[in-house]
Design a protein around this motif. Structure first.
Motif, PDB file in Angstrom:
ATOM      1  N   PHE A 275       0.852  -1.182   0.000  1.00 42.86           N
ATOM      2  CA  PHE A 275       0.000   0.000   0.000  1.00 42.86           C
ATOM      3  C   PHE A 275       0.890   1.234   0.000  1.00 42.86           C
ATOM      4  N   THR A 276       0.409   2.284  -0.658  1.00 44.10           N
ATOM      5  CA  THR A 276       1.202   3.502  -0.775  1.00 44.10           C
ATOM      6  C   THR A 276       0.298   4.724  -0.840  1.00 44.10           C
ATOM      7  N   SER A 277       0.823   5.846  -0.362  1.00 46.34           N
ATOM      8  CA  SER A 277       0.144   7.142  -0.428  1.00 46.34           C
ATOM      9  C   SER A 277      -1.123   7.162   0.429  1.00 46.34           C
ATOM     10  N   GLY A 278      -1.768   8.329   0.465  1.00 44.08           N
ATOM     11  CA  GLY A 278      -2.968   8.507   1.265  1.00 44.08           C
ATOM     12  C   GLY A 278      -2.756   9.522   2.376  1.00 44.08           C
ATOM     13  N   GLN A 279      -3.717   9.611   3.279  1.00 45.97           N
ATOM     14  CA  GLN A 279      -3.644  10.528   4.421  1.00 45.97           C
ATOM     15  C   GLN A 279      -3.667   9.704   5.699  1.00 45.97           C
ATOM     16  N   ARG A 280      -2.619   9.843   6.502  1.00 46.35           N
ATOM     17  CA  ARG A 280      -2.469   8.995   7.682  1.00 46.35           C
ATOM     18  C   ARG A 280      -2.977   9.680   8.945  1.00 46.35           C
ATOM     19  N   ASP A 281      -2.953   8.939  10.054  1.00 44.76           N
ATOM     20  CA  ASP A 281      -3.455   9.450  11.327  1.00 44.76           C
ATOM     21  C   ASP A 281      -2.445  10.384  11.993  1.00 44.76           C
ATOM     22  N   ARG A 282      -2.837  10.927  13.157  1.00 45.08           N
ATOM     23  CA  ARG A 282      -1.970  11.845  13.900  1.00 45.08           C
ATOM     24  C   ARG A 282      -1.021  11.117  14.839  1.00 45.08           C
ATOM     25  N   GLY A 283      -1.183   9.812  14.966  1.00 40.31           N
ATOM     26  CA  GLY A 283      -0.319   9.027  15.836  1.00 40.31           C
ATOM     27  C   GLY A 283      -1.063   7.828  16.382  1.00 40.31           C
ATOM     28  N   PRO A 284      -0.371   6.955  17.120  1.00 36.95           N
ATOM     29  CA  PRO A 284      -0.996   5.730  17.634  1.00 36.95           C
ATOM     30  C   PRO A 284      -2.226   5.980  18.502  1.00 36.95           C
ATOM     31  N   ASP A 285      -2.260   7.129  19.190  1.00 36.79           N
ATOM     32  CA  ASP A 285      -3.361   7.418  20.103  1.00 36.79           C
ATOM     33  C   ASP A 285      -4.374   8.406  19.542  1.00 36.79           C
ATOM     34  N   ASN A 286      -4.197   8.800  18.287  1.00 39.65           N
ATOM     35  CA  ASN A 286      -5.106   9.779  17.698  1.00 39.65           C
ATOM     36  C   ASN A 286      -5.466   9.358  16.275  1.00 39.65           C
ATOM     37  N   PRO A 287      -6.688   8.852  16.070  1.00 39.61           N
ATOM     38  CA  PRO A 287      -7.076   8.341  14.750  1.00 39.61           C
ATOM     39  C   PRO A 287      -7.527   9.405  13.762  1.00 39.61           C
ATOM     40  N   GLN A 288      -7.427  10.687  14.133  1.00 42.08           N
ATOM     41  CA  GLN A 288      -7.830  11.738  13.206  1.00 42.08           C
ATOM     42  C   GLN A 288      -6.813  11.870  12.073  1.00 42.08           C
ATOM     43  N   PRO A 289      -7.261  12.285  10.887  1.00 42.40           N
ATOM     44  CA  PRO A 289      -6.330  12.449   9.767  1.00 42.40           C
ATOM     45  C   PRO A 289      -5.413  13.647   9.962  1.00 42.40           C
ATOM     46  N   ARG A 290      -4.170  13.503   9.466  1.00 41.09           N
ATOM     47  CA  ARG A 290      -3.231  14.610   9.540  1.00 41.09           C
ATOM     48  C   ARG A 290      -2.564  14.834   8.190  1.00 41.09           C
ATOM     49  N   LYS A 291      -1.366  14.306   8.006  1.00 41.69           N
ATOM     50  CA  LYS A 291      -0.632  14.652   6.791  1.00 41.69           C
ATOM     51  C   LYS A 291      -0.792  13.606   5.690  1.00 41.69           C
ATOM     52  N   VAL A 292      -0.684  14.096   4.464  1.00 41.47           N
ATOM     53  CA  VAL A 292      -0.686  13.228   3.294  1.00 41.47           C
ATOM     54  C   VAL A 292       0.720  12.655   3.129  1.00 41.47           C
ATOM     55  N   VAL A 293       0.807  11.357   2.903  1.00 42.81           N
ATOM     56  CA  VAL A 293       2.108  10.693   2.838  1.00 42.81           C
ATOM     57  C   VAL A 293       2.293  10.018   1.483  1.00 42.81           C
ATOM     58  N   GLY A 294       3.547   9.748   1.164  1.00 45.52           N
ATOM     59  CA  GLY A 294       3.876   9.046  -0.070  1.00 45.52           C
ATOM     60  C   GLY A 294       4.648   7.770   0.195  1.00 45.52           C
ATOM     61  N   ASP A 295       4.633   7.308   1.444  1.00 43.72           N
ATOM     62  CA  ASP A 295       5.369   6.099   1.812  1.00 43.72           C
ATOM     63  C   ASP A 295       4.801   4.868   1.113  1.00 43.72           C
ATOM     64  N   MET A 296       5.647   3.857   0.972  1.00 47.55           N
ATOM     65  CA  MET A 296       5.188   2.558   0.482  1.00 47.55           C
ATOM     66  C   MET A 296       5.596   1.478   1.478  1.00 47.55           C
ATOM     67  N   TRP A 297       4.641   0.616   1.810  1.00 46.99           N
ATOM     68  CA  TRP A 297       4.877  -0.492   2.726  1.00 46.99           C
ATOM     69  C   TRP A 297       4.450  -1.791   2.048  1.00 46.99           C
ATOM     70  N   ARG A 298       5.021  -2.895   2.516  1.00 42.75           N
ATOM     71  CA  ARG A 298       4.590  -4.187   2.008  1.00 42.75           C
ATOM     72  C   ARG A 298       4.709  -5.237   3.105  1.00 42.75           C
ATOM     73  N   THR A 299       3.938  -6.306   2.940  1.00 43.82           N
ATOM     74  CA  THR A 299       3.995  -7.437   3.859  1.00 43.82           C
ATOM     75  C   THR A 299       3.653  -8.700   3.089  1.00 43.82           C
ATOM     76  N   LYS A 300       4.188  -9.816   3.523  1.00 40.35           N
ATOM     77  CA  LYS A 300       3.857 -11.089   2.893  1.00 40.35           C
ATOM     78  C   LYS A 300       2.398 -11.429   3.169  1.00 40.35           C
ATOM     79  N   LEU A 301       1.700 -11.897   2.149  1.00 40.89           N
ATOM     80  CA  LEU A 301       0.297 -12.265   2.298  1.00 40.89           C
ATOM     81  C   LEU A 301       0.069 -13.620   1.655  1.00 40.89           C
ATOM     82  N   SER A 302      -0.315 -14.576   2.476  1.00 37.85           N
ATOM     83  CA  SER A 302      -0.585 -15.924   1.993  1.00 37.85           C
ATOM     84  C   SER A 302      -1.965 -16.341   2.461  1.00 37.85           C
ATOM     85  N   LEU A 303      -2.867 -16.574   1.526  1.00 35.93           N
ATOM     86  CA  LEU A 303      -4.244 -16.936   1.864  1.00 35.93           C
ATOM     87  C   LEU A 303      -4.544 -18.361   1.422  1.00 35.93           C
TER      88      LEU A 303
END
Length: 201
Positions: free
Chosen positions: A173-201
């Protein structure tokens, strides 16, 4: 599909189609199809095996203030929902089990993996007191054989309007608007990071 009317607030239930082959249209005009049971923007629309799935979304959105020189918008009441509808081969809408929680802003946050629809992040119902937007950090799975939802993981942070992808066993997943931190689910800054994880179904 669907979306909102010109004022950005009134839900639209319209549904059109255009035949395409090899990236080129086969028809000169769009065809009007059967309306969607519930209108609204920010939903996931997924086609699998000649079935069209419409997942989540919301009713209502920001509205432009008439005459504003800076194109300012005013907030209106928004209803986020987790409804799921399927248009089958007989061109009839069917109501399917809803998402584990109401979810919106997931237009591009889905992938298809091994007969499942995977959805990452989104937004859910507003805080009951502050009325602030609350972001979603879960990874959801919808099994197309049993038509069942489950939560299969969590993202590094809550995020909305992210773009999901799947390649060679990895969920991205990449880009979007993330939260303000672990304890605050409100939206804050727009990010361009990319993350990945292994997915086996």
């Amino acid at each position: 599909m669907g979306g909102s009317k010109e004022n950005r607030h009134t839900p639209g239930v319209e549904h059109w189609s255009l035949a395409v082959k090899d990236g080129k249209p086969l028809e000169k005009e769009w065809r009007t199809e059967i309306p969607i049971p519930r209108g609204g923007p920010h939903r996931a629309c997924v086609v699998v095996d000649d079935r069209l799935f419409v997942i989540g979304g919301q009713e209502g959105d920001f509205m432009a203030k008439p005459g504003s020189p800076i194109f300012k918008c005013s907030r209106r009441n928004e209803v986020v929902y987790g409804d799921v509808y399927m248009l089958d081969k007989e061109m009839k809408w069917k109501v399917l089990p809803p998402m584990p929680k109401p979810n919106s802003h997931i237009e591009f946050s889905w992938v298809i993996v091994n007969n499942s629809i995977i959805i990452t992040g989104g937004t859910t119902e507003k805080h009951p007191v502050t009325k602030r937007m609350i972001l979603v950090g879960e990874v959801f799975q919808f099994k197309l054989d049993s038509m069942e939802w489950s939560v299969i993981g969590k993202l590094p942070y809550r995020i909305k309007t992210t773009i999901a992808g799947f390649w060679d066993g990895w969920l991205y997943f990449t880009s979007g608007q993330r939260d303000r931190g672990p304890d605050n689910p409100q939206p804050r800054k727009v990010v361009g990071d990319m993350w990945r994880t292994k997915l086996s179904l």
